[in-house]
Each structure stands twice: as C-alpha cells, then as structure tokens.
Scaffold this active site. Structure first.
Site, PDB file in Angstrom:
ATOM      1  N   GLU A   1      29.475  75.381  -4.219  1.00  0.00           N
ATOM      2  CA  GLU A   1      28.747  74.191  -4.664  1.00  0.00           C
ATOM      3  C   GLU A   1      29.449  73.510  -5.827  1.00  0.00           C
ATOM      4  O   GLU A   1      29.578  74.094  -6.907  1.00  0.00           O
ATOM      5  CB  GLU A   1      27.318  74.550  -5.107  1.00  0.00           C
TER       6      GLU A   1
ATOM      7  N   GLU B   1      15.700  71.561  -4.917  1.00  0.00           N
ATOM      8  CA  GLU B   1      16.111  72.063  -6.219  1.00  0.00           C
ATOM      9  C   GLU B   1      15.919  70.958  -7.248  1.00  0.00           C
ATOM     10  O   GLU B   1      16.851  70.277  -7.645  1.00  0.00           O
ATOM     11  CB  GLU B   1      17.568  72.538  -6.189  1.00  0.00           C
TER      12      GLU B   1
END
Length: 297
Positions: free
Chosen positions: A149, A264
């Site tokens: 990520e 998130e």
C-alpha cells in the site's frame, strides 16, 4: 455485480474498546467482512470465535508495525531490520492462518530518522525486494496474498517509503524529487511473484496524484484490495470533499472488481449513523442491508 465492503475495525466503531466487539457491531450493521491493522492485544482464538459467531470473514490484516515508540510503521524496506521483519511476518501468517484471513498487508516502513530519502532509496529498494520475495514465497505456502500500500507523504506520513502507485510527475516537484517517488507497480514487477498485489487506498492516491479513474483502469490488473475515505477529512464517503464516490463505485463495478472495498475512515460521529451512504448503496442495488456475500471469500 455489487461491490463487497469490509469494515476496518481499527477505524470504525471506536466507541467500542475491543476488536471482537467492533467485529460484532460491524456484522450487526450488515458488513460481511472486516479488516484491521495488526491486532495487538487480541488473541487469534478470540478473534476467530467472534468472527464465527457473527458469520463474517476477516479479509485483511497488516504485518506488525515494529517498534511504534521508535517511530516505526512497518519493516519490510527498513535497513537493519530484516530479521525483525521476517519474525513479524511469520507472526502475521500464524495469526492470519488461525483466523482464516487470506490477505496480509506487508508494510514497507519509514525512511529512517536522520537520513535523506534519496540517499537511502537504493538500499531500501534492494531490501524491500528481497523481503518481498521472502514474504511472497512464505505466503504462497498458505495460499495467501501479500499486499503493498502506498501511503501519501504530503499529509499522512512524510517519511513513509512507499508513497505512490507510480512515478507520476507532480507539477510542483522538481525532476530530482520526482525520481524519489517509488514506483509500486515497478516493485511488483521486479519481485515477480503473482501472489503480491497492490492495495490501493483512494484517499492516499487522490492526495498524491488524483486521476483516480485513470489510475484504477491502469492498475486494475494489479489491484488486490481497495480502501476508501473522503478527501481531505478522511471521513465517510458521503461527507464533504473531493471524491465522487457514487461515480467511483459505478466505475469499479464496470471494471468488474470483485475484491473487497475496505472502509478505512474516521467516523465524524457515531459509526452506525454515519453508514447511511452504505445503506443507500445497498438499496440502490436492490440489496438488503447485508450487501456482501457472507459465504464469499
């Protein structure tokens, strides 16, 4: 096909103190899957039992961050921390195996304090590639996927090593600064393992580059997981901000995305009250308030 959403327990339901309680709250809200950062303090048996009671999947976990007191946030690219990375990775694999989680976010880590990013970039890339090959081989034995990520270095984490999905030229950056950007897609190519994928958090991608439609289309074959939050506040998708999530959801559907979309974000208030955007999405697709398939992996 309708999208499948995953509740990130490290962000949602902060009014509840423990991960199992948050997991059960996510299930009651209609989520068929959950995800979390490294679940420190929550034994795997307790997490698995909660997931089985609630009949939800655990879709994603992170590798351990290292030593937070020393400012660490992942170890995969950090010089001198190779042994600690492998120890943490093995702990993450054991935990994921115990709870039935098929995806692990392999955290790259931060450029060490007191060092210049450009000066250590080559060394960190070499370490990163070596550690990723080790990770991919270990994960393949468990039929698991490793995820990388990029985290934006403009707002969230100026020292994080992996910060863009590609070497996109930024108008405000000099050519020298542009060369510092790590090309995640190129790293994946150099590692050369099919069970390593891109974890694309649209919050970070928008801040670093924008052009979300083009980036989603360009990197679609590499994407193994997506996460969402509004920009710049990092709140609910329907909160005021830069991103048009109804359009993005339609784009992901048109591309045939079948992975999870991780929520998130930091709720502006009560988590349940802030899930109106998700209930609206399910209703617009003719679904019940349980829009994900709880039997699907």
């Amino acid at each position: 096909m309708a999208l499948r959403f995953s509740a990130n327990l490290s962000w949602l339901f902060p009014e509840l103190p423990a991960l199992p309680a948050r997991l059960e709250a996510a299930a009651a809200a209609g989520f068929g899957a959950v995800e979390a950062a490294w679940p420190a303090g929550c034994p795997a048996q307790e997490m698995r039992a909660a997931a089985e009671r609630a009949r939800v999947r655990i879709a994603l976990l992170n590798t351990p961050p290292g030593d937070p007191e020393a400012g660490e946030l992942g170890l995969a690219a950090v010089p001198g921390r190779q042994a600690a990375f492998r120890e943490g990775l093995e702990a993450a694999v054991r935990y994921a195996r115990a709870v039935g989680c098929p995806r692990i976010h392999v955290m790259a880590g931060r450029v060490p304090l007191g060092t210049d990013r450009a000066a250590v970039a080559g060394e960190m890339e070499t370490i990163f590639i070596e550690n990723l090959r080790y990770a991919a081989d270990l994960l393949s034995q468990e039929d698991m996927i490793g995820l990388l990520e990029p985290i934006n270095n403009r707002i969230t984490d100026p020292r994080y090593y992996l910060n863009t999905p590609h070497q996109g030229k930024q108008a405000q950056e000099s050519p020298a600064e542009e060369e510092k950007d790590l090309q995640t897609a190129a790293i994946l190519e150099k590692v050369g393992r099919p069970n390593l994928k891109l974890q694309l958090d649209l919050f970070h991608c928008q801040i670093m580059d924008g052009n979300l439609s083009r980036n989603l289309e360009t990197y679609f074959s590499l994407i193994g997981h997506i996460q969402i939050a509004q920009v710049p506040g990092r709140h609910e998708p329907d909160s005021p901000g830069e991103l048009n999530f109804p359009y993005i959801f339609e784009l992901l559907e048109s591309l045939g995305y079948t992975g999870y979309v991780g929520c998130e974000y930091a709720p502006k208030g009560d988590t349940l009250e802030g899930l109106g955007w998700l209930r609206s999405y399910w209703e617009s697709r003719g679904l019940q308030h349980s829009g994900t398939s709880k039997a699907a992996k």
